[in-house]
Design a protein around this motif. Structure first.
Motif, PDB file in Angstrom:
ATOM      1  N   PHE A   1      37.269  50.411  36.970  1.00 55.53           N
ATOM      2  CA  PHE A   1      38.070  49.193  36.929  1.00 55.53           C
ATOM      3  C   PHE A   1      37.681  48.567  38.267  1.00 55.53           C
ATOM      4  O   PHE A   1      37.395  49.170  39.285  1.00 55.53           O
ATOM      5  N   PHE A   2      37.447  47.038  38.235  1.00 54.05           N
ATOM      6  CA  PHE A   2      36.996  46.279  39.588  1.00 54.05           C
ATOM      7  C   PHE A   2      38.103  45.619  39.991  1.00 54.05           C
ATOM      8  O   PHE A   2      38.831  45.118  39.150  1.00 54.05           O
ATOM      9  N   ASP A   3      37.966  45.136  41.144  1.00 54.48           N
ATOM     10  CA  ASP A   3      38.627  44.032  42.037  1.00 54.48           C
ATOM     11  C   ASP A   3      37.719  42.861  41.478  1.00 54.48           C
ATOM     12  O   ASP A   3      36.445  42.897  41.673  1.00 54.48           O
ATOM     13  N   HIS A   4      38.018  41.739  41.296  1.00 52.34           N
ATOM     14  CA  HIS A   4      37.415  40.508  40.884  1.00 52.34           C
ATOM     15  C   HIS A   4      36.456  40.363  42.002  1.00 52.34           C
ATOM     16  O   HIS A   4      35.153  40.044  41.672  1.00 52.34           O
ATOM     17  N   THR A   5      36.813  40.002  43.375  1.00 45.14           N
ATOM     18  CA  THR A   5      35.864  39.580  44.423  1.00 45.14           C
ATOM     19  C   THR A   5      34.919  40.995  44.447  1.00 45.14           C
ATOM     20  O   THR A   5      33.689  40.668  44.858  1.00 45.14           O
ATOM     21  N   GLU A   6      35.548  42.016  44.578  1.00 45.86           N
ATOM     22  CA  GLU A   6      34.448  43.114  44.644  1.00 45.86           C
ATOM     23  C   GLU A   6      33.396  43.296  43.883  1.00 45.86           C
ATOM     24  O   GLU A   6      32.073  43.580  43.852  1.00 45.86           O
ATOM     25  N   LEU A   7      33.701  42.993  42.498  1.00 44.38           N
ATOM     26  CA  LEU A   7      32.651  42.828  41.187  1.00 44.38           C
ATOM     27  C   LEU A   7      31.464  41.727  41.645  1.00 44.38           C
ATOM     28  O   LEU A   7      30.336  41.809  41.278  1.00 44.38           O
ATOM     29  N   GLN A   8      32.063  40.556  42.036  1.00 44.09           N
ATOM     30  CA  GLN A   8      31.259  39.271  42.329  1.00 44.09           C
ATOM     31  C   GLN A   8      30.338  39.816  43.514  1.00 44.09           C
ATOM     32  O   GLN A   8      29.159  39.468  43.326  1.00 44.09           O
ATOM     33  N   ASN A   9      30.902  40.345  44.667  1.00 47.57           N
ATOM     34  CA  ASN A   9      30.122  40.798  45.679  1.00 47.57           C
ATOM     35  C   ASN A   9      29.076  41.939  45.184  1.00 47.57           C
ATOM     36  O   ASN A   9      27.930  41.951  45.704  1.00 47.57           O
ATOM     37  N   TRP A  10      29.365  42.892  44.434  1.00 48.20           N
ATOM     38  CA  TRP A  10      28.430  43.690  43.888  1.00 48.20           C
ATOM     39  C   TRP A  10      27.287  43.068  43.211  1.00 48.20           C
ATOM     40  O   TRP A  10      26.155  43.400  43.346  1.00 48.20           O
ATOM     41  N   LEU A  11      27.577  42.214  42.077  1.00 52.48           N
ATOM     42  CA  LEU A  11      26.536  41.407  41.511  1.00 52.48           C
ATOM     43  C   LEU A  11      25.714  40.846  42.520  1.00 52.48           C
ATOM     44  O   LEU A  11      24.426  40.745  42.329  1.00 52.48           O
ATOM     45  N   GLU A  12      26.358  39.933  43.431  1.00 48.94           N
ATOM     46  CA  GLU A  12      25.277  39.242  44.223  1.00 48.94           C
ATOM     47  C   GLU A  12      24.483  40.111  45.163  1.00 48.94           C
ATOM     48  O   GLU A  12      23.324  39.648  45.375  1.00 48.94           O
ATOM     49  N   PHE A  13      25.100  41.275  45.644  1.00 48.66           N
ATOM     50  CA  PHE A  13      24.388  42.002  46.410  1.00 48.66           C
ATOM     51  C   PHE A  13      22.959  42.509  45.726  1.00 48.66           C
ATOM     52  O   PHE A  13      21.962  42.565  46.201  1.00 48.66           O
ATOM     53  N   HIS A  14      23.345  43.007  44.652  1.00 54.27           N
ATOM     54  CA  HIS A  14      22.166  43.727  43.911  1.00 54.27           C
ATOM     55  C   HIS A  14      21.397  42.713  43.147  1.00 54.27           C
ATOM     56  O   HIS A  14      20.163  42.974  42.849  1.00 54.27           O
TER      57      HIS A  14
ATOM     58  N   GLN B   1      21.734  36.709  43.670  1.00 57.78           N
ATOM     59  CA  GLN B   1      21.863  35.287  43.195  1.00 57.78           C
ATOM     60  C   GLN B   1      23.537  35.243  43.341  1.00 57.78           C
ATOM     61  O   GLN B   1      24.042  35.913  43.176  1.00 57.78           O
ATOM     62  N   GLU B   2      23.711  33.922  43.233  1.00 56.13           N
ATOM     63  CA  GLU B   2      25.078  33.494  43.003  1.00 56.13           C
ATOM     64  C   GLU B   2      25.729  33.920  41.768  1.00 56.13           C
ATOM     65  O   GLU B   2      25.056  33.691  40.747  1.00 56.13           O
ATOM     66  N   ALA B   3      26.781  34.800  41.822  1.00 58.88           N
ATOM     67  CA  ALA B   3      27.334  35.080  40.635  1.00 58.88           C
ATOM     68  C   ALA B   3      28.805  33.686  40.396  1.00 58.88           C
ATOM     69  O   ALA B   3      29.692  33.817  41.296  1.00 58.88           O
ATOM     70  N   VAL B   4      28.526  33.029  39.453  1.00 51.93           N
ATOM     71  CA  VAL B   4      29.455  32.220  39.243  1.00 51.93           C
ATOM     72  C   VAL B   4      30.580  32.420  38.432  1.00 51.93           C
ATOM     73  O   VAL B   4      30.551  33.065  37.412  1.00 51.93           O
ATOM     74  N   VAL B   5      31.670  32.300  38.642  1.00 51.97           N
ATOM     75  CA  VAL B   5      33.107  32.611  38.120  1.00 51.97           C
ATOM     76  C   VAL B   5      33.272  31.913  36.937  1.00 51.97           C
ATOM     77  O   VAL B   5      33.270  30.533  37.015  1.00 51.97           O
TER      78      VAL B   5
END
Length: 185
Positions: free
Chosen positions: A135-148, A151-155
């Motif tokens: 399970f992810f925290d929403h912001t944690e997931l967004q940061n993880w996606l952008e880091f890897h 690119q910007e991850a649009v909500v």
């Protein structure tokens, strides 16, 4: 042993992330689309019957299908069932590589954890059936996606993100989504 074969849900309606992507005009019947990790394939089967150019691949339920480069690639509730961080990252990178225009990602969030998740395991939980859920925290997931992906991850919705290959596609989506409609007098 983790039972990945038991993680795919049987559905009777399109998944919520697919409904959102259709509503936001990310996917349409005109775009090629790969549902990477499609599970039992309800979204794929339902939309292909309507003439959509959608394919599905899943390591358990659709092993023989081919992973083909497509305009849109979706990873819907895939990242959260992979118990190894390095494999989770590699699946993300593989899906990104296959995407020509946009990657649609959805994962389960912290608040969705319930009594079925009985024992901590790695960075997630084992269920009574022996499946794994991260399970992810929403912001944690967004940061993880952008880091890897760098690119910007649009909500799109809680736990649902769009990542565009080009700045032009990103800007076109944002302008369409945030268009101000002025009523006629």
């Amino acid at each position: 042993m983790i039972r990945r074969d038991l993680t795919a849900m049987a559905r009777r309606d399109l998944s919520r992330p697919v409904q959102i992507a259709i509503e936001h005009e990310i996917v349409s019947d005109r775009e090629t689309w790969l549902d990477y990790g499609c599970g039992r394939g309800f979204d794929v089967d339902s939309l292909s019957k309507l003439g959509w150019k959608i394919r599905g691949w899943d390591p358990v339920h659709r092993k023989s299908a081919k992973k083909v480069a497509s305009k849109i690639v979706s990873l819907i509730y895939v990242l959260n069932v992979i118990e190894k961080e390095d494999e989770r990252r590699q699946v993300l990178l593989d899906a990104w590589k296959l995407s020509k225009k946009c990657l649609v990602i959805a994962a389960r969030l912290d608040h969705e954890r319930d009594g079925a998740h009985v024992r901590p395991f790695a960075d997630g939980w084992l269920t009574s059936k022996g499946t794994f859920q991260r399970f992810f925290d929403h912001t944690e997931l967004q940061n993880w996606l952008e880091f890897h992906l760098r690119q910007e991850a649009v909500v799109a919705a809680p736990g649902v993100f769009y990542i565009f290959k080009s700045l032009a596609d990103l800007e076109e989506f944002k302008s369409r989504r945030y268009r101000i409609r002025i009523p006629a007098p």
